[in-house]
Design a protein around this motif. Structure first.
Motif, PDB file in Angstrom:
ATOM      1  N   MET A  90       0.809  -1.216   0.000  1.00 26.09           N
ATOM      2  CA  MET A  90       0.000   0.000   0.000  1.00 26.09           C
ATOM      3  C   MET A  90       0.845   1.271   0.000  1.00 26.09           C
ATOM      4  O   MET A  90       0.590   2.189  -0.772  1.00 26.09           O
ATOM      5  CB  MET A  90      -0.929  -0.002   1.211  1.00 26.09           C
ATOM      6  CG  MET A  90      -1.833   1.217   1.329  1.00 26.09           C
ATOM      7  SD  MET A  90      -3.020   1.401  -0.022  1.00 26.09           S
ATOM      8  CE  MET A  90      -4.107   0.007   0.318  1.00 26.09           C
ATOM      9  N   TRP A  91       1.854   1.342   0.862  1.00 24.75           N
ATOM     10  CA  TRP A  91       2.683   2.539   0.972  1.00 24.75           C
ATOM     11  C   TRP A  91       4.114   2.195   0.583  1.00 24.75           C
ATOM     12  O   TRP A  91       4.765   1.354   1.231  1.00 24.75           O
ATOM     13  CB  TRP A  91       2.628   3.096   2.399  1.00 24.75           C
ATOM     14  CG  TRP A  91       1.250   3.558   2.762  1.00 24.75           C
ATOM     15  CD1 TRP A  91       0.680   4.754   2.438  1.00 24.75           C
ATOM     16  CD2 TRP A  91       0.256   2.830   3.496  1.00 24.75           C
ATOM     17  NE1 TRP A  91      -0.600   4.817   2.924  1.00 24.75           N
ATOM     18  CE2 TRP A  91      -0.892   3.650   3.583  1.00 24.75           C
ATOM     19  CE3 TRP A  91       0.226   1.557   4.095  1.00 24.75           C
ATOM     20  CZ2 TRP A  91      -2.052   3.240   4.229  1.00 24.75           C
ATOM     21  CZ3 TRP A  91      -0.924   1.149   4.739  1.00 24.75           C
ATOM     22  CH2 TRP A  91      -2.049   1.979   4.810  1.00 24.75           C
ATOM     23  N   ALA A  92       4.600   2.855  -0.451  1.00 23.44           N
ATOM     24  CA  ALA A  92       5.927   2.526  -0.981  1.00 23.44           C
ATOM     25  C   ALA A  92       7.051   2.998  -0.071  1.00 23.44           C
ATOM     26  O   ALA A  92       8.162   2.453  -0.125  1.00 23.44           O
ATOM     27  CB  ALA A  92       6.094   3.147  -2.374  1.00 23.44           C
ATOM     28  N   GLN A  93       6.785   3.993   0.753  1.00 18.91           N
ATOM     29  CA  GLN A  93       7.820   4.574   1.598  1.00 18.91           C
ATOM     30  C   GLN A  93       7.392   4.486   3.066  1.00 18.91           C
ATOM     31  O   GLN A  93       6.206   4.627   3.401  1.00 18.91           O
ATOM     32  CB  GLN A  93       8.036   6.042   1.233  1.00 18.91           C
ATOM     33  CG  GLN A  93       8.364   6.279  -0.238  1.00 18.91           C
ATOM     34  CD  GLN A  93       9.837   6.485  -0.467  1.00 18.91           C
ATOM     35  OE1 GLN A  93      10.416   7.439  -0.002  1.00 18.91           O
ATOM     36  NE2 GLN A  93      10.435   5.575  -1.208  1.00 18.91           N
ATOM     37  N   SER A  94       8.372   4.280   3.941  1.00 18.48           N
ATOM     38  CA  SER A  94       8.070   4.275   5.373  1.00 18.48           C
ATOM     39  C   SER A  94       9.294   4.726   6.147  1.00 18.48           C
ATOM     40  O   SER A  94      10.429   4.587   5.685  1.00 18.48           O
ATOM     41  CB  SER A  94       7.618   2.888   5.846  1.00 18.48           C
ATOM     42  OG  SER A  94       8.657   1.938   5.713  1.00 18.48           O
ATOM     43  N   ALA A  95       9.038   5.274   7.322  1.00 18.47           N
ATOM     44  CA  ALA A  95      10.104   5.705   8.227  1.00 18.47           C
ATOM     45  C   ALA A  95       9.728   5.276   9.633  1.00 18.47           C
ATOM     46  O   ALA A  95       8.545   5.276   9.995  1.00 18.47           O
ATOM     47  CB  ALA A  95      10.280   7.222   8.164  1.00 18.47           C
ATOM     48  N   TYR A  96      10.730   4.921  10.426  1.00 21.40           N
ATOM     49  CA  TYR A  96      10.502   4.446  11.790  1.00 21.40           C
ATOM     50  C   TYR A  96      11.490   5.107  12.731  1.00 21.40           C
ATOM     51  O   TYR A  96      12.671   5.242  12.397  1.00 21.40           O
ATOM     52  CB  TYR A  96      10.664   2.923  11.839  1.00 21.40           C
ATOM     53  CG  TYR A  96      10.692   2.324  13.234  1.00 21.40           C
ATOM     54  CD1 TYR A  96       9.528   2.192  13.979  1.00 21.40           C
ATOM     55  CD2 TYR A  96      11.893   1.889  13.797  1.00 21.40           C
ATOM     56  CE1 TYR A  96       9.548   1.630  15.259  1.00 21.40           C
ATOM     57  CE2 TYR A  96      11.925   1.328  15.073  1.00 21.40           C
ATOM     58  CZ  TYR A  96      10.748   1.205  15.795  1.00 21.40           C
ATOM     59  OH  TYR A  96      10.778   0.648  17.053  1.00 21.40           O
ATOM     60  N   GLY A  97      10.986   5.505  13.890  1.00 21.43           N
ATOM     61  CA  GLY A  97      11.847   6.049  14.933  1.00 21.43           C
ATOM     62  C   GLY A  97      11.654   5.274  16.211  1.00 21.43           C
ATOM     63  O   GLY A  97      10.600   5.367  16.850  1.00 21.43           O
ATOM     64  N   GLY A  98      12.651   4.471  16.591  1.00 22.27           N
ATOM     65  CA  GLY A  98      12.569   3.694  17.817  1.00 22.27           C
ATOM     66  C   GLY A  98      12.813   4.569  19.031  1.00 22.27           C
ATOM     67  O   GLY A  98      13.831   5.270  19.105  1.00 22.27           O
ATOM     68  N   ASN A  99      11.891   4.549  19.987  1.00 22.39           N
ATOM     69  CA  ASN A  99      12.004   5.386  21.179  1.00 22.39           C
ATOM     70  C   ASN A  99      12.332   4.570  22.422  1.00 22.39           C
ATOM     71  O   ASN A  99      13.239   4.923  23.177  1.00 22.39           O
ATOM     72  CB  ASN A  99      10.707   6.170  21.394  1.00 22.39           C
ATOM     73  CG  ASN A  99      10.380   7.081  20.226  1.00 22.39           C
ATOM     74  OD1 ASN A  99      11.286   7.642  19.612  1.00 22.39           O
ATOM     75  ND2 ASN A  99       9.113   7.223  19.901  1.00 22.39           N
ATOM     76  N   ALA A 100      11.579   3.516  22.656  1.00 18.50           N
ATOM     77  CA  ALA A 100      11.796   2.658  23.821  1.00 18.50           C
ATOM     78  C   ALA A 100      12.566   1.413  23.386  1.00 18.50           C
ATOM     79  O   ALA A 100      12.077   0.641  22.569  1.00 18.50           O
ATOM     80  CB  ALA A 100      10.463   2.263  24.440  1.00 18.50           C
ATOM     81  N   VAL A 101      13.763   1.240  23.929  1.00 15.74           N
ATOM     82  CA  VAL A 101      14.618   0.101  23.575  1.00 15.74           C
ATOM     83  C   VAL A 101      14.829  -0.738  24.832  1.00 15.74           C
ATOM     84  O   VAL A 101      15.161  -0.202  25.900  1.00 15.74           O
ATOM     85  CB  VAL A 101      15.975   0.569  23.008  1.00 15.74           C
ATOM     86  CG1 VAL A 101      16.846  -0.627  22.640  1.00 15.74           C
ATOM     87  CG2 VAL A 101      15.759   1.470  21.800  1.00 15.74           C
ATOM     88  N   TYR A 102      14.608  -2.041  24.718  1.00 14.65           N
ATOM     89  CA  TYR A 102      14.767  -2.939  25.850  1.00 14.65           C
ATOM     90  C   TYR A 102      15.445  -4.216  25.377  1.00 14.65           C
ATOM     91  O   TYR A 102      15.720  -4.377  24.171  1.00 14.65           O
ATOM     92  CB  TYR A 102      13.407  -3.245  26.504  1.00 14.65           C
ATOM     93  CG  TYR A 102      12.223  -3.108  25.568  1.00 14.65           C
ATOM     94  CD1 TYR A 102      11.791  -4.167  24.777  1.00 14.65           C
ATOM     95  CD2 TYR A 102      11.541  -1.893  25.459  1.00 14.65           C
ATOM     96  CE1 TYR A 102      10.714  -4.029  23.919  1.00 14.65           C
ATOM     97  CE2 TYR A 102      10.465  -1.741  24.603  1.00 14.65           C
ATOM     98  CZ  TYR A 102      10.052  -2.822  23.832  1.00 14.65           C
ATOM     99  OH  TYR A 102       8.995  -2.681  22.978  1.00 14.65           O
ATOM    100  N   GLU A 103      15.719  -5.115  26.288  1.00 16.09           N
ATOM    101  CA  GLU A 103      16.546  -6.288  25.982  1.00 16.09           C
ATOM    102  C   GLU A 103      15.961  -7.148  24.871  1.00 16.09           C
ATOM    103  O   GLU A 103      16.689  -7.670  24.033  1.00 16.09           O
ATOM    104  CB  GLU A 103      16.717  -7.137  27.248  1.00 16.09           C
ATOM    105  CG  GLU A 103      17.648  -8.334  27.066  1.00 16.09           C
ATOM    106  CD  GLU A 103      17.827  -9.114  28.342  1.00 16.09           C
ATOM    107  OE1 GLU A 103      18.458 -10.184  28.287  1.00 16.09           O
ATOM    108  OE2 GLU A 103      17.354  -8.656  29.395  1.00 16.09           O
ATOM    109  N   HIS A 104      14.647  -7.270  24.813  1.00 13.85           N
ATOM    110  CA  HIS A 104      14.019  -8.166  23.841  1.00 13.85           C
ATOM    111  C   HIS A 104      13.396  -7.437  22.657  1.00 13.85           C
ATOM    112  O   HIS A 104      12.726  -8.054  21.840  1.00 13.85           O
ATOM    113  CB  HIS A 104      12.951  -9.024  24.534  1.00 13.85           C
ATOM    114  CG  HIS A 104      11.971  -8.207  25.340  1.00 13.85           C
ATOM    115  ND1 HIS A 104      12.205  -7.852  26.644  1.00 13.85           N
ATOM    116  CD2 HIS A 104      10.764  -7.683  25.026  1.00 13.85           C
ATOM    117  CE1 HIS A 104      11.180  -7.145  27.108  1.00 13.85           C
ATOM    118  NE2 HIS A 104      10.301  -7.018  26.142  1.00 13.85           N
ATOM    119  N   GLY A 105      13.602  -6.114  22.534  1.00 14.31           N
ATOM    120  CA  GLY A 105      13.045  -5.422  21.374  1.00 14.31           C
ATOM    121  C   GLY A 105      13.003  -3.917  21.523  1.00 14.31           C
ATOM    122  O   GLY A 105      13.716  -3.331  22.338  1.00 14.31           O
TER     123      GLY A 105
END
Length: 251
Positions: free
Chosen positions: A71-86
């Protein structure tokens, strides 16, 4: 190319309210049916090793890529909460080219990890980029005010006043303070306040009582807005998605 359909949605990490069931597959189907050109997502699970082992139908790709596929050819992601399993954070999905992306950490304390995902989008042959900011603000009033001050400072520095702007996301603003922080400094208007005189109620999704989610725009005419609540949306997330139809104003 001068008209945009946009959506903002807190997807609750792909689980229904109270984490009763994995909803990411139904969420993907319904989100595709909305047909938005730009989608602002909060609580997007980039990775979760425990869920991947526990659920046989857990997507192999990060949730923003899984949702965007087809559906969407472009995407961007910003990780905010980082923990041991993800990790999890905000995402923007776009049918239009994403020219740039950056994620600014605006965490106010160590118990809440928050960020501002800032993308610039090229809309057709327009010379001016569209600035798109996906936000998920803190749970306390003081945190939200400081995070909105950081948002204003960033946009005053990077988004000239003659360039179109969309700020959307989960503001957690049940006290309705965001307008005072954003409207005058940035020259924005809130979509549902413009249409109906008040922000849209979007939480909880079964029977929305609180106006937590917002869409602020600059350089656009607001044509239409809708809250998608009740069945089947209340089975997908604890928030209801908002959609809006916008028309770009010519300089």
């Amino acid at each position: 190319m001068n008209t945009l359909r946009i959506c903002t949605y807190n997807i609750h990490k792909g689980f229904s309210q109270f984490n009763r069931q994995l909803s990411i597959h139904g969420l993907r189907e319904r989100l595709h049916q909305l047909g938005a050109d730009l989608v602002f997502l909060q609580e997007v699970q980039g990775e979760h090793q425990h869920h991947a082992r526990r659920h046989l139908d857990w997507p192999h790709a990060p949730q923003h890529e899984f949702l965007a596929d087809g559906m969407w050819a472009q995407s961007a992601y910003g990780g905010n909460a980082v923990y041991e399993h993800g990790h999890h954070g905000n995402a923007i999905l776009s049918r239009h080219p994403i020219l740039s992306q950056a994620n600014q950490d605006v965490s106010d304390h160590r118990f809440e990890h928050r960020g501002l995902l800032h993308c610039t989008i090229r809309l057709g042959q327009q010379a001016r980029p569209v600035h798109c900011i996906c936000v998920h603000l803190g749970l306390t009033g003081g945190s939200r005010r400081r995070q909105m001050a950081a948002l204003v400072e960033r946009l005053e520095r990077l988004a000239p006043a003659d360039e179109p702007l969309i700020i959307a996301g989960d503001f957690n603003d049940w006290r309705h303070q965001a307008d005072d922080c954003l409207t005058a400094p940035l020259g924005v208007q809130e979509v549902f306040t413009t249409l109906h005189g008040r922000p849209a109620r979007s939480f909880p999704s079964r029977l929305p009582m609180l106006a937590l989610d917002r869409i602020y725009v600059r350089g656009f005419e607001v044509l239409h807005g809708r809250v998608h609540h009740g069945a089947p949306w209340h089975q997908l997330s604890d928030h209801a998605p908002l959609t809006a139809q916008l028309r770009l104003r010519t300089p």
